[in-house]
Enzyme design. Structure first.
Site, PDB file in Angstrom:
ATOM      1  N   LYS A 118     -10.378  -5.900  -3.676  1.00  0.00           N
ATOM      2  CA  LYS A 118     -11.400  -4.757  -3.996  1.00  0.00           C
ATOM      3  C   LYS A 118     -10.832  -3.355  -4.454  1.00  0.00           C
ATOM      4  O   LYS A 118     -11.704  -3.021  -5.379  1.00  0.00           O
ATOM      5  CB  LYS A 118     -11.985  -4.209  -2.502  1.00  0.00           C
TER       6      LYS A 118
ATOM      7  N   LYS B  86      -3.653 -11.156  -6.467  1.00  0.00           N
ATOM      8  CA  LYS B  86      -4.686 -11.800  -5.527  1.00  0.00           C
ATOM      9  C   LYS B  86      -5.965 -10.754  -6.033  1.00  0.00           C
ATOM     10  O   LYS B  86      -5.544  -9.754  -6.320  1.00  0.00           O
ATOM     11  CB  LYS B  86      -4.318 -11.196  -4.183  1.00  0.00           C
TER      12      LYS B  86
ATOM     13  N   LYS C 222       1.011  -1.274  -0.056  1.00  0.00           N
ATOM     14  CA  LYS C 222       0.056  -0.022  -0.041  1.00  0.00           C
ATOM     15  C   LYS C 222       0.917   1.342   0.063  1.00  0.00           C
ATOM     16  O   LYS C 222       0.700   2.157  -0.651  1.00  0.00           O
ATOM     17  CB  LYS C 222      -1.101   0.073   1.042  1.00  0.00           C
TER      18      LYS C 222
HETATM   19  P1  AMP Z   1     -10.885  -7.161   2.725  1.00  0.00           P
HETATM   20  O1  AMP Z   1     -11.614  -7.181   1.161  1.00  0.00           O
HETATM   21  O2  AMP Z   1      -9.490  -6.709   2.755  1.00  0.00           O
HETATM   22  O3  AMP Z   1     -11.650  -6.375   3.613  1.00  0.00           O
HETATM   23  O4  AMP Z   1     -11.067  -8.874   3.172  1.00  0.00           O
HETATM   24  C1  AMP Z   1     -12.030  -9.203   3.934  1.00  0.00           C
HETATM   25  C2  AMP Z   1     -11.827 -10.567   3.884  1.00  0.00           C
HETATM   26  O5  AMP Z   1     -11.865 -11.173   2.834  1.00  0.00           O
HETATM   27  C3  AMP Z   1     -10.293 -10.884   4.978  1.00  0.00           C
HETATM   28  O6  AMP Z   1     -10.806 -12.247   5.658  1.00  0.00           O
HETATM   29  C4  AMP Z   1      -9.452 -11.660   3.650  1.00  0.00           C
HETATM   30  O7  AMP Z   1      -8.646 -12.422   3.810  1.00  0.00           O
HETATM   31  C5  AMP Z   1     -10.608 -12.051   2.723  1.00  0.00           C
HETATM   32  N1  AMP Z   1      -9.918 -11.917   1.119  1.00  0.00           N
HETATM   33  C6  AMP Z   1      -9.779 -10.780   0.773  1.00  0.00           C
HETATM   34  N2  AMP Z   1      -9.281 -10.949  -0.679  1.00  0.00           N
HETATM   35  C7  AMP Z   1      -9.493 -12.421  -0.921  1.00  0.00           C
HETATM   36  C8  AMP Z   1      -8.948 -13.358  -2.107  1.00  0.00           C
HETATM   37  N3  AMP Z   1      -8.609 -12.841  -3.066  1.00  0.00           N
HETATM   38  N4  AMP Z   1      -9.064 -14.718  -1.652  1.00  0.00           N
HETATM   39  C9  AMP Z   1      -9.541 -15.015  -0.606  1.00  0.00           C
HETATM   40  N5  AMP Z   1      -9.616 -14.238   0.761  1.00  0.00           N
HETATM   41  C10 AMP Z   1      -9.777 -13.137   0.369  1.00  0.00           C
END
Ligand code: AMP
Ligand code: TRP
Length: 324
Positions: free
Chosen positions: A196, A193, A112
């Site tokens: 969002k 990965k 980031k």
């Molecule tokens: P975030 O989008 O960073 O708020 O992530 C929320 C949850 O989704 C966390 O538990 C992350 O580890 C999971 N997560 C986010 N992106 C991925 C991905 N590409 N594959 C699997 N889990 C994900």
């Protein structure tokens, strides 16, 4: 007493199939075995600028998606991080026992920070606030996707350091990864990965994408140029599509797709994803048609967790000598 589970998702951007398969689906599956608290981590979202009106709408959308994905508000507690002041308060107390070097080492921080001209302090402090989210509820299990493993290790390091400096205060939390879907990659680039914040229409499958859009994105997903699926040498794109399909429909395996031509394989993947998301999308529409329901769920969640959070903050302050 049931062991406690805590996890969270940021209300920023569009929730995608990686969030679902890596986190939400797993939460729904384990919730009955634990006292589960699921948190919309809005204080984490503001570590990068969010449009205020959009953020406020996203907080509600994320709560609705939790329920639509199978989190049962009769069984689990759903709450918004910023409505429980103890998270930010505990984060400060933990900041004071966290060496700066631990934070500079975080992969997510490095990524980031490299993307921005001026790096806000919030980006660096982010994992300490996450540690506070977990430790404030004395959670012993944290179900997340693989990208959060390093933050969980840091959480344990912070807890251990605090406990050794000031006496046993925090429960040591364990990371709980799903067996399939812990790391879903971008459809446009299977070396990255799914995230969002990534731009590009073909990158992620949003949970609220129309079935036609889902179909199109999967048909266009990047693969190698082999003609058919060979389980012995799958490229990253095919392996990712298979992981998505398998997590959506466990009857799909390496063996069942062996030899399928890529076009047919992608149709199968799209059908599995659409079938998985269809009931979620239907439930989402029902929930959002009744805003009073969502407000009541979040109010109940907050009221349940407030005394737990307050108790830990008091205990922590007391351990540090912050009392008169
Ligand atoms: P975030 O989008 O960073 O708020 O992530 C929320 C949850 O989704 C966390 O538990 C992350 O580890 C999971 N997560 C986010 N992106 C991925 C991905 N590409 N594959 C699997 N889990 C994900
Ligand atoms: N950092 C997590 C993510 O981006 C979100 C999060 C914040 C979280 N607090 C948490 C996850 C506590 C688990 C537990 O995915």
């Amino acid at each position: 007493m049931k062991a406690r589970v805590l996890s969270g998702v940021q209300p920023s951007g569009q929730l995608h199939i990686g969030n679902y398969l890596g986190a939400l689906k797993n939460w729904a599956e384990i919730q009955s075995r634990y006292e589960s608290i699921f948190c919309i981590v809005d204080l984490h979202a503001i570590t990068t600028y969010q449009n205020p009106a959009e953020l406020s709408a996203k907080i509600k959308e994320t709560a609705a998606l939790f329920i639509a994905a199978g989190i049962d508000p009769e069984q689990s507690w759903i709450m918004v991080q910023s409505t429980v002041p103890g998270h930010a308060e505990l984060a400060w107390l933990l900041t004071c026992v966290t060496p700066l070097g631990w934070l500079y080492r975080m992969t997510q921080f490095k990524v980031k920070a490299a993307q921005q001209e001026t790096v806000g302090d919030g980006i660096l402090q982010y994992p300490v606030l996450m540690a506070a989210d977990i430790l404030i509820y004395q959670a012993s299990i944290v179900p997340v996707g693989e990208d959060q493993s390093q933050h969980l290790e840091l959480t344990r390091d912070i807890a251990q350091r605090f406990n050794s400096l000031y006496g046993e205060t925090f429960v040591m939390p364990a990371t709980h990864l799903p067996s399939v879907g812990a790391r879903i990659m971008g459809l446009d680039d299977p070396t990255q990965k799914m995230s969002k914040s990534a731009k590009g229409a073909g990158h992620a499958i949003a949970l609220l994408d129309d079935p036609k859009v889902i179909q199109k994105k999967i048909m266009r997903a990047t693969t190698d140029s082999e003609p058919a699926v060979d389980p012995a040498k799958m490229g990253a794109g095919i392996a990712n599509l298979l992981a998505i399909a398998q997590a959506c429909d466990p009857s799909i395996t390496k063996e069942t797709v062996a030899g399928m031509r890529y076009g047919d394989f992608k149709k199968l993947v799209a059908a599995a994803v659409i079938a998985r998301l269809e009931p979620l999308q239907r439930r989402y529409r029902e929930i959002t048609a009744d805003p009073g329901y969502l407000e009541a769920v979040l109010k109940r969640g907050r009221e349940h967790v407030l005394p737990i959070a307050e108790d830990t903050v008091q205990k922590t302050k007391h351990a540090m000598g912050l009392h008169i």
